[in-house]
Design a protein around this motif. Structure first.
Motif, PDB file in Angstrom:
ATOM      1  N   GLU A 128      -5.020   3.910  -0.690  1.00 51.27           N
ATOM      2  CA  GLU A 128      -4.047   4.655  -1.540  1.00 51.27           C
ATOM      3  C   GLU A 128      -4.307   4.573  -2.718  1.00 51.27           C
ATOM      4  O   GLU A 128      -3.538   5.562  -3.555  1.00 51.27           O
ATOM      5  N   ALA A 129      -4.462   3.250  -3.175  1.00 57.76           N
ATOM      6  CA  ALA A 129      -5.124   3.331  -4.781  1.00 57.76           C
ATOM      7  C   ALA A 129      -5.556   4.281  -5.605  1.00 57.76           C
ATOM      8  O   ALA A 129      -5.409   4.249  -6.497  1.00 57.76           O
ATOM      9  N   THR A 130      -7.034   5.462  -4.096  1.00 58.28           N
ATOM     10  CA  THR A 130      -8.007   5.907  -5.105  1.00 58.28           C
ATOM     11  C   THR A 130      -6.669   7.478  -5.514  1.00 58.28           C
ATOM     12  O   THR A 130      -7.500   8.338  -6.058  1.00 58.28           O
ATOM     13  N   GLY A 131      -6.218   7.539  -4.606  1.00 65.83           N
ATOM     14  CA  GLY A 131      -5.464   8.633  -4.355  1.00 65.83           C
ATOM     15  C   GLY A 131      -5.910  10.213  -3.684  1.00 65.83           C
ATOM     16  O   GLY A 131      -5.015  10.929  -3.858  1.00 65.83           O
ATOM     17  N   HIS A 132      -6.554   9.998  -2.810  1.00 67.92           N
ATOM     18  CA  HIS A 132      -7.258  10.333  -2.046  1.00 67.92           C
ATOM     19  C   HIS A 132      -6.389   9.747  -0.923  1.00 67.92           C
ATOM     20  O   HIS A 132      -6.364   8.947   0.114  1.00 67.92           O
ATOM     21  N   LYS A 133      -6.410  11.182   0.181  1.00 71.65           N
ATOM     22  CA  LYS A 133      -5.708  10.898   1.492  1.00 71.65           C
ATOM     23  C   LYS A 133      -6.840  10.155   2.663  1.00 71.65           C
ATOM     24  O   LYS A 133      -8.198  10.879   2.858  1.00 71.65           O
TER      25      LYS A 133
END
Length: 288
Positions: free
Chosen positions: A241-246
């Motif tokens: 989730e820290a990557t910002g991608h679903k």
């Protein structure tokens, strides 16, 4: 979201025990070829031998938690029901580091929190939570709880794990999020009663603003391994989730298949055998 946050306990559609394979094996991981070295559950000659076995595995679980860095002062408690007196349970002593737990300093307590064997005091929060669950669920043999970094962080979100991997799928429809008593230290007996009903037919719980708990109807080894695995899954989901991608999710059908084959109580027990052998060989003081 693939797993529902429950506002009250609900019955699970998941079978409580894994079905035997056609050839009588419990798991596809058991070898079909005879004569190979493979862990097998022991058969005991008497209850004293079984009790000693359980105590040694409880100590190993505490040592495993130390290796994983799950210590946080005196917080954290692991329990296993006594084989002869099921109304009593063995647990780690109060204010003793997980790495210093050994067979000789374990304590035996009843559901009222009274120590009936051992010299150390009992952890009040451990008694409140574990005793309530053990008393309400006679089928639950063991429980684990610790204040871990990633489990506590994930618990603040107040939502369940998503099946982002095969490992996470082991908990698909097999854990709940508990919102009762969220964030309030569990030192009153009513707090334990508010939590205990959530453990019907699941092996794990995420207690909002508190942390992780696991329970096993099979063994202390299964409860300990699935706690380690749950903490790891929380870490992985937070990283994703820290990557910002679903993330791409494993489908419900494949998640259930994975849970059946790699998320069972037996598999948790089997995973822990490697951990036990390593700890028993490298930390022989555990048996003192």
């Amino acid at each position: 979201m693939s797993t529902t946050v429950l506002d009250r306990p609900q019955a699970s559609s998941k079978p409580t025990t894994a079905p035997l394979l056609r050839d009588g094996r419990t798991s596809i991981y058991q070898p079909e070829q005879p004569g190979l070295i493979f862990p097998e559950k022991p058969v005991f000659e008497d209850v004293a031998a079984e009790r000693q076995h359980l105590k040694e595995r409880l100590v190993a679980a505490c040592r495993a938690f130390a290796l994983e860095g799950f210590d946080y002062g005196f917080a954290g408690h692991l329990t296993v029901r006594d084989p002869e007196h099921p109304e009593l349970y063995w647990t780690n002593p109060m204010a003793v580091h997980f790495a210093q737990v050994k067979v000789s300093n374990l304590i035996l307590a009843d559901h009222k929190g009274r120590v009936v064997q051992g010299r150390h005091a009992i952890n009040r929060a451990g008694f409140v939570l574990h005793a309530a669950v053990h008393e309400a669920h006679p089928d639950i043999l063991a429980m684990c709880h610790a204040h871990t970094t990633y489990g506590t962080a994930f618990a603040a979100l107040g939502r369940p794990l998503e099946p982002i991997s095969q490992d996470a799928a082991a908990f698909f429809e097999d854990h709940v999020v508990i919102k009762d008593e969220a964030g309030q230290v569990a030192v009153e007996e009513k707090a334990g009663m508010a939590v205990c009903d959530w453990f019907k037919d699941v092996k794990a719980a995420i207690h909002q603003n508190h942390g992780l708990l696991t329970a096993s109807r099979h063994s202390i080894e299964a409860a300990a391994f699935w706690f380690i695995a749950l903490e790891r899954c929380c870490k992985q989901q937070l990283l994703v989730e820290a990557t910002g991608h679903k993330p791409m999710l494993v489908s419900p059908e494949r998640s259930r298949y994975s849970r059946e084959h790699v998320g069972s109580e037996y598999i948790g027990w089997l995973h822990f055998q490697a951990i036990y052998e390593h700890i028993a060989e490298t930390q022989p003081d555990m048996f003192r």
